[in-house]
Design an enzyme around this catalytic site. Sequence first.
Site, short mmCIF file in Angstrom:
data_model
loop_
_atom_site.label_atom_id
_atom_site.label_comp_id
_atom_site.label_asym_id
_atom_site.label_seq_id
_atom_site.Cartn_x
_atom_site.Cartn_y
_atom_site.Cartn_z
N CYS A 106 0.86 -1.18 0.00
CA CYS A 106 0.00 0.00 0.00
C CYS A 106 0.90 1.23 0.00
O CYS A 106 1.83 1.33 0.81
CB CYS A 106 -0.89 -0.01 1.24
SG CYS A 106 -1.80 1.54 1.51
N CYS A 110 -0.69 -10.31 -7.78
CA CYS A 110 -1.22 -11.39 -6.93
C CYS A 110 -1.25 -10.85 -5.49
O CYS A 110 -0.20 -10.65 -4.88
CB CYS A 110 -0.32 -12.61 -7.05
SG CYS A 110 -0.90 -14.06 -6.16
#
Length: 203
Positions: A150, A179
């Site tokens: 993030c 993924c």
Amino acid sequence: THTHTQKLVFEPRPHFSSGIMADHEAPPQACGFNAMRRLTPADRAAIRETITLQDRKEYFGISVCPITVAVEEKMEQISGVVSSELLADCWDAGDYACARCGHVLYSSTAKFPGPCMWPSFRVGASPDALHENVVEEYNGYTCEVREIYCNSCRLFLGHMFEDGKERGDTSPDAHWRHCVLTLSLLFRPASQVAPSEGPATES
């Protein structure tokens, strides 16, 4: 507090069955399968006692940037036990946000049926959605691989592989395959995303 009470649309991924990957698919260790196999029933029970979909504090607490092999395996194991394939087979319209800070990471329009047990995306929701670290070598892959986090709080998300065209993405824009660990994500249906928070769909 986020709860998974909304009705989700689930469809099976055509090239994934019973946790066994075909010879032409990605190495299973890259998708968490080997990490899951090393867990004993007691290990699984201990994880369920301390971490849930509603309480992920311990999961968030072990994440580091850059990630280590040991921490990555632990996060894969926790995500596999607590959330399993909850989001991998969900095809509702909406956004996927960071489960720790709420930063929008992906749109459902970028999602495709990848080869592993985690959700697969072709691109982040915006140029500043993700933080990336290039990986020199990862589980025998010959394509370029990057760690993804993030971009707001640096929660570890998973990896992106430059093999999207070969691993299930049929979009004309296919290139990267992200993924992403299910437990690192919160799905927000399009009906719950305010316009000011950014679009739930993208062109």
